[in-house]
Design an enzyme around this catalytic site. Sequence first.
Site, PDB file in Angstrom:
ATOM      1  N   TYR A  49    -107.489  34.269 -78.989  1.00 49.70           N
ATOM      2  CA  TYR A  49    -107.175  35.672 -79.288  1.00 49.70           C
ATOM      3  C   TYR A  49    -107.533  35.989 -80.751  1.00 49.70           C
ATOM      4  CZ  TYR A  49    -104.227  39.660 -80.644  1.00 49.70           C
ATOM      5  OH  TYR A  49    -103.762  40.840 -81.180  1.00 49.70           O
TER       6      TYR A  49
ATOM      7  N   LYS B 102    -110.471  38.492 -82.164  1.00 52.88           N
ATOM      8  CA  LYS B 102    -110.163  39.651 -83.026  1.00 52.88           C
ATOM      9  C   LYS B 102    -110.907  39.529 -84.364  1.00 52.88           C
ATOM     10  CE  LYS B 102    -107.486  42.566 -82.464  1.00 52.88           C
ATOM     11  NZ  LYS B 102    -107.634  43.946 -81.911  1.00 52.88           N
TER      12      LYS B 102
ATOM     13  N   ASP C 110    -113.656  51.791 -69.900  1.00 56.17           N
ATOM     14  CA  ASP C 110    -113.632  50.351 -70.188  1.00 56.17           C
ATOM     15  C   ASP C 110    -114.445  50.103 -71.461  1.00 56.17           C
ATOM     16  OD1 ASP C 110    -113.950  47.600 -70.277  1.00 56.17           O
ATOM     17  OD2 ASP C 110    -114.153  47.409 -68.103  1.00 56.17           O
TER      18      ASP C 110
ATOM     19  N   ALA D 293    -107.117  46.479 -76.819  1.00 58.67           N
ATOM     20  CA  ALA D 293    -107.368  45.061 -77.091  1.00 58.67           C
ATOM     21  C   ALA D 293    -106.935  44.241 -75.900  1.00 58.67           C
ATOM     22  CB  ALA D 293    -106.583  44.596 -78.330  1.00 58.67           C
ATOM     23  N   TYR D 294    -107.482  43.041 -75.835  1.00 59.38           N
ATOM     24  CA  TYR D 294    -106.960  42.015 -74.929  1.00 59.38           C
ATOM     25  C   TYR D 294    -105.888  41.313 -75.758  1.00 59.38           C
ATOM     26  CZ  TYR D 294    -106.774  37.921 -71.895  1.00 59.38           C
ATOM     27  OH  TYR D 294    -106.350  36.918 -71.052  1.00 59.38           O
TER      28      TYR D 294
ATOM     29  N   GLY E  73    -101.568  51.739 -74.246  1.00 60.63           N
ATOM     30  CA  GLY E  73    -100.898  50.583 -74.847  1.00 60.63           C
ATOM     31  C   GLY E  73     -99.719  51.029 -75.694  1.00 60.63           C
ATOM     32  N   GLN E  74     -98.981  50.069 -76.236  1.00 63.18           N
ATOM     33  CA  GLN E  74     -97.788  50.463 -77.002  1.00 63.18           C
ATOM     34  C   GLN E  74     -98.158  51.263 -78.262  1.00 63.18           C
ATOM     35  OE1 GLN E  74     -95.138  47.381 -78.217  1.00 63.18           O
ATOM     36  NE2 GLN E  74     -96.663  45.787 -78.368  1.00 63.18           N
TER      37      GLN E  74
ATOM     38  N   THR F 237    -105.278  42.115 -86.376  1.00 65.29           N
ATOM     39  CA  THR F 237    -104.049  41.320 -86.259  1.00 65.29           C
ATOM     40  C   THR F 237    -103.873  40.264 -87.349  1.00 65.29           C
ATOM     41  OG1 THR F 237    -102.957  39.723 -84.800  1.00 65.29           O
ATOM     42  CG2 THR F 237    -105.329  39.810 -84.671  1.00 65.29           C
ATOM     43  N   ASP F 238    -102.615  39.911 -87.587  1.00 72.77           N
ATOM     44  CA  ASP F 238    -102.253  38.785 -88.456  1.00 72.77           C
ATOM     45  C   ASP F 238    -102.781  37.458 -87.908  1.00 72.77           C
ATOM     46  OD1 ASP F 238    -100.552  39.298 -86.283  1.00 72.77           O
ATOM     47  OD2 ASP F 238     -98.908  38.154 -87.135  1.00 72.77           O
TER      48      ASP F 238
HETATM   49  N1  LIG Z   1     -98.814  43.331 -79.775  1.00 77.06           N
HETATM   50  C1  LIG Z   1     -98.738  42.702 -80.954  1.00 77.06           C
HETATM   51  O1  LIG Z   1     -97.767  41.993 -81.256  1.00 77.06           O
HETATM   52  C2  LIG Z   1     -99.837  42.890 -81.966  1.00 77.06           C
HETATM   53  C3  LIG Z   1     -99.724  42.217 -83.189  1.00 77.06           C
HETATM   54  C4  LIG Z   1    -100.723  42.387 -84.142  1.00 77.06           C
HETATM   55  C5  LIG Z   1    -101.810  43.203 -83.870  1.00 77.06           C
HETATM   56  N2  LIG Z   1    -101.903  43.820 -82.661  1.00 77.06           N
HETATM   57  C6  LIG Z   1    -103.072  44.676 -82.420  1.00 77.06           C
HETATM   58  O2  LIG Z   1    -102.611  46.015 -82.345  1.00 77.06           O
HETATM   59  C7  LIG Z   1    -103.442  46.761 -81.445  1.00 77.06           C
HETATM   60  C8  LIG Z   1    -102.584  47.445 -80.414  1.00 77.06           C
HETATM   61  O3  LIG Z   1    -101.842  46.445 -79.715  1.00 77.06           O
HETATM   62  P1  LIG Z   1    -100.796  46.828 -78.565  1.00 77.06           P
HETATM   63  O4  LIG Z   1     -99.673  45.881 -78.660  1.00 77.06           O
HETATM   64  O5  LIG Z   1    -100.540  48.301 -78.559  1.00 77.06           O
HETATM   65  O6  LIG Z   1    -101.654  46.426 -77.281  1.00 77.06           O
HETATM   66  P2  LIG Z   1    -101.331  46.715 -75.748  1.00 77.06           P
HETATM   67  O7  LIG Z   1     -99.970  47.296 -75.590  1.00 77.06           O
HETATM   68  O8  LIG Z   1    -101.689  45.454 -75.024  1.00 77.06           O
HETATM   69  O9  LIG Z   1    -102.368  47.873 -75.408  1.00 77.06           O
HETATM   70  C9  LIG Z   1    -103.743  47.628 -75.355  1.00 77.06           C
HETATM   71  C10 LIG Z   1    -104.340  48.674 -74.455  1.00 77.06           C
HETATM   72  O10 LIG Z   1    -105.739  48.407 -74.364  1.00 77.06           O
HETATM   73  C11 LIG Z   1    -106.098  48.478 -72.990  1.00 77.06           C
HETATM   74  N3  LIG Z   1    -107.279  47.707 -72.691  1.00 77.06           N
HETATM   75  C12 LIG Z   1    -107.385  46.384 -72.423  1.00 77.06           C
HETATM   76  N4  LIG Z   1    -108.651  46.076 -72.079  1.00 77.06           N
HETATM   77  C13 LIG Z   1    -109.359  47.239 -72.138  1.00 77.06           C
HETATM   78  C14 LIG Z   1    -110.697  47.586 -71.867  1.00 77.06           C
HETATM   79  N5  LIG Z   1    -111.576  46.665 -71.431  1.00 77.06           N
HETATM   80  N6  LIG Z   1    -111.077  48.858 -72.050  1.00 77.06           N
HETATM   81  C15 LIG Z   1    -110.212  49.815 -72.445  1.00 77.06           C
HETATM   82  N7  LIG Z   1    -108.919  49.570 -72.696  1.00 77.06           N
HETATM   83  C16 LIG Z   1    -108.490  48.279 -72.536  1.00 77.06           C
HETATM   84  C17 LIG Z   1    -104.885  47.909 -72.282  1.00 77.06           C
HETATM   85  O11 LIG Z   1    -104.937  48.227 -70.893  1.00 77.06           O
HETATM   86  P3  LIG Z   1    -104.246  47.219 -69.845  1.00 77.06           P
HETATM   87  O12 LIG Z   1    -102.795  47.156 -70.204  1.00 77.06           O
HETATM   88  O13 LIG Z   1    -104.514  47.870 -68.515  1.00 77.06           O
HETATM   89  O14 LIG Z   1    -104.931  45.889 -70.027  1.00 77.06           O
HETATM   90  C18 LIG Z   1    -103.763  48.602 -73.031  1.00 77.06           C
HETATM   91  O15 LIG Z   1    -103.516  49.907 -72.521  1.00 77.06           O
HETATM   92  C19 LIG Z   1    -104.444  45.749 -80.885  1.00 77.06           C
HETATM   93  O16 LIG Z   1    -105.615  45.801 -81.652  1.00 77.06           O
HETATM   94  C20 LIG Z   1    -103.785  44.406 -81.117  1.00 77.06           C
HETATM   95  O17 LIG Z   1    -104.743  43.368 -81.225  1.00 77.06           O
HETATM   96  C21 LIG Z   1    -100.937  43.702 -81.710  1.00 77.06           C
END
Ligand SMILES: NC(=O)c1ccc[n+]([C@@H]2O[C@H](COP(=O)([O-])OP(=O)(O)OC[C@H]3O[C@@H](n4cnc5c(N)ncnc54)[C@H](OP(=O)(O)O)[C@@H]3O)[C@@H](O)[C@H]2O)c1
Length: 304
Positions: free
Chosen positions: A133, A137, A44, A68-69, A18-19, A109-110
């Site tokens: 979502y 969370k 998984d 995360a999803y 993920g990012q 998350t916020d």
């Molecule tokens: N993005 C935002 O704006 C944001 C804002 C606030 C908080 N957050 C939190 O910050 C954290 C990181 O977010 P991010 O943006 O880096 O998320 P992301 O880019 O969506 O990365 C999440 C990673 O988790 C993987 N994943 C999904 N389902 C899984 C499973 N069942 N088992 C193992 N891995 C799985 C995804 O794989 P796939 O891509 O193959 O599904 C992806 O590689 C998360 O906790 C998110 O809730 C994010």
Amino acid sequence: MTHYTNKKMRIIVIGSKGQLGWELCRRGKQHGFNIIARDLPIFDITDRNAIRKTITESNASLVINASAYTAVDKAESEAETAFAVNRDGPACLALSCAENRLPLIHISTDYVFDGRKQYPYLESDPVSPLGVYGNSKASGEEEVRKTLTEHIILRTSWLYGVHGSNFLKTMLRVGKENETLRVVDDQHGCPTYAADLAEAILSIANHLGKKGVEPWGTYHFCGKGKTTWHGFTEKIVELARPHISLKVKRIEPVTTAEYPTPARRPANSVLDCSSLANTFDITPLPWENSLSRAIDALLTKGTI
Ligand SMILES: NC(=O)c1ccc[n+]([C@@H]2O[C@H](COP(=O)([O-])OP(=O)(O)OC[C@H]3O[C@@H](n4cnc5c(N)ncnc54)[C@H](OP(=O)(O)O)[C@@H]3O)[C@@H](O)[C@H]2O)c1
């Protein structure tokens, strides 16, 4: 609780593609940590056996859950999957960590807040998510809290980076293709560069590695200062325009009501980060400076 010397620290990073996970792995290795990267399809988080096996066989000192999803709108129609990944997975992970006496840094998350507060959100404010979502969370946080004392829950907001899909990359793409962009101007938040968040998490990992330091609990980390999605877009365009050809001439503010989405979003997503600063001496950088570094990184990578 296991204590360790930092240079030998073995860290399991879940969600490594993920990012945030990608930055954690890259920067973790640069800092000398031994990173054990796990993500779909090999690992998984909804598979209890996979969690147990990874934790018992890894000889790790720390687990970071960056998986995360994250599809906020899609979650409205895929609640079962969202809860499986964001609540049940972290619950099982926390249990395995407890059984193996490992600390867990869990990212949240916020969107656990409803955004009705007039001021920045404190860790102690009650959660009241608006959508599936955020609900999933918030439930994941609760599971981690009740199962494992040795946890850090780190909430962040408006995350973007050089790896993966995000608002920054979307705005650059649509800015190349369109003269007018219409962007929401009544949701307030703090853009957070995944690289800055990764550094903050690794710094927490270092603190946890010191004997006797056990500041378990919930913290906030996001870029310093606040803006709206419209303000964020204006800055993206201003910083990128000298480097790339953008067609966009007008960025029109619109209200949330004019831009309906399946999931409701908080009007105020601003997080107070002072607790993290007081406990770990970690201070966020101004979001505009981080955005400038992210755009430089995208230019260097040749992806914009
Ligand atoms: N993005 C935002 O704006 C944001 C804002 C606030 C908080 N957050 C939190 O910050 C954290 C990181 O977010 P991010 O943006 O880096 O998320 P992301 O880019 O969506 O990365 C999440 C990673 O988790 C993987 N994943 C999904 N389902 C899984 C499973 N069942 N088992 C193992 N891995 C799985 C995804 O794989 P796939 O891509 O193959 O599904 C992806 O590689 C998360 O906790 C998110 O809730 C994010």
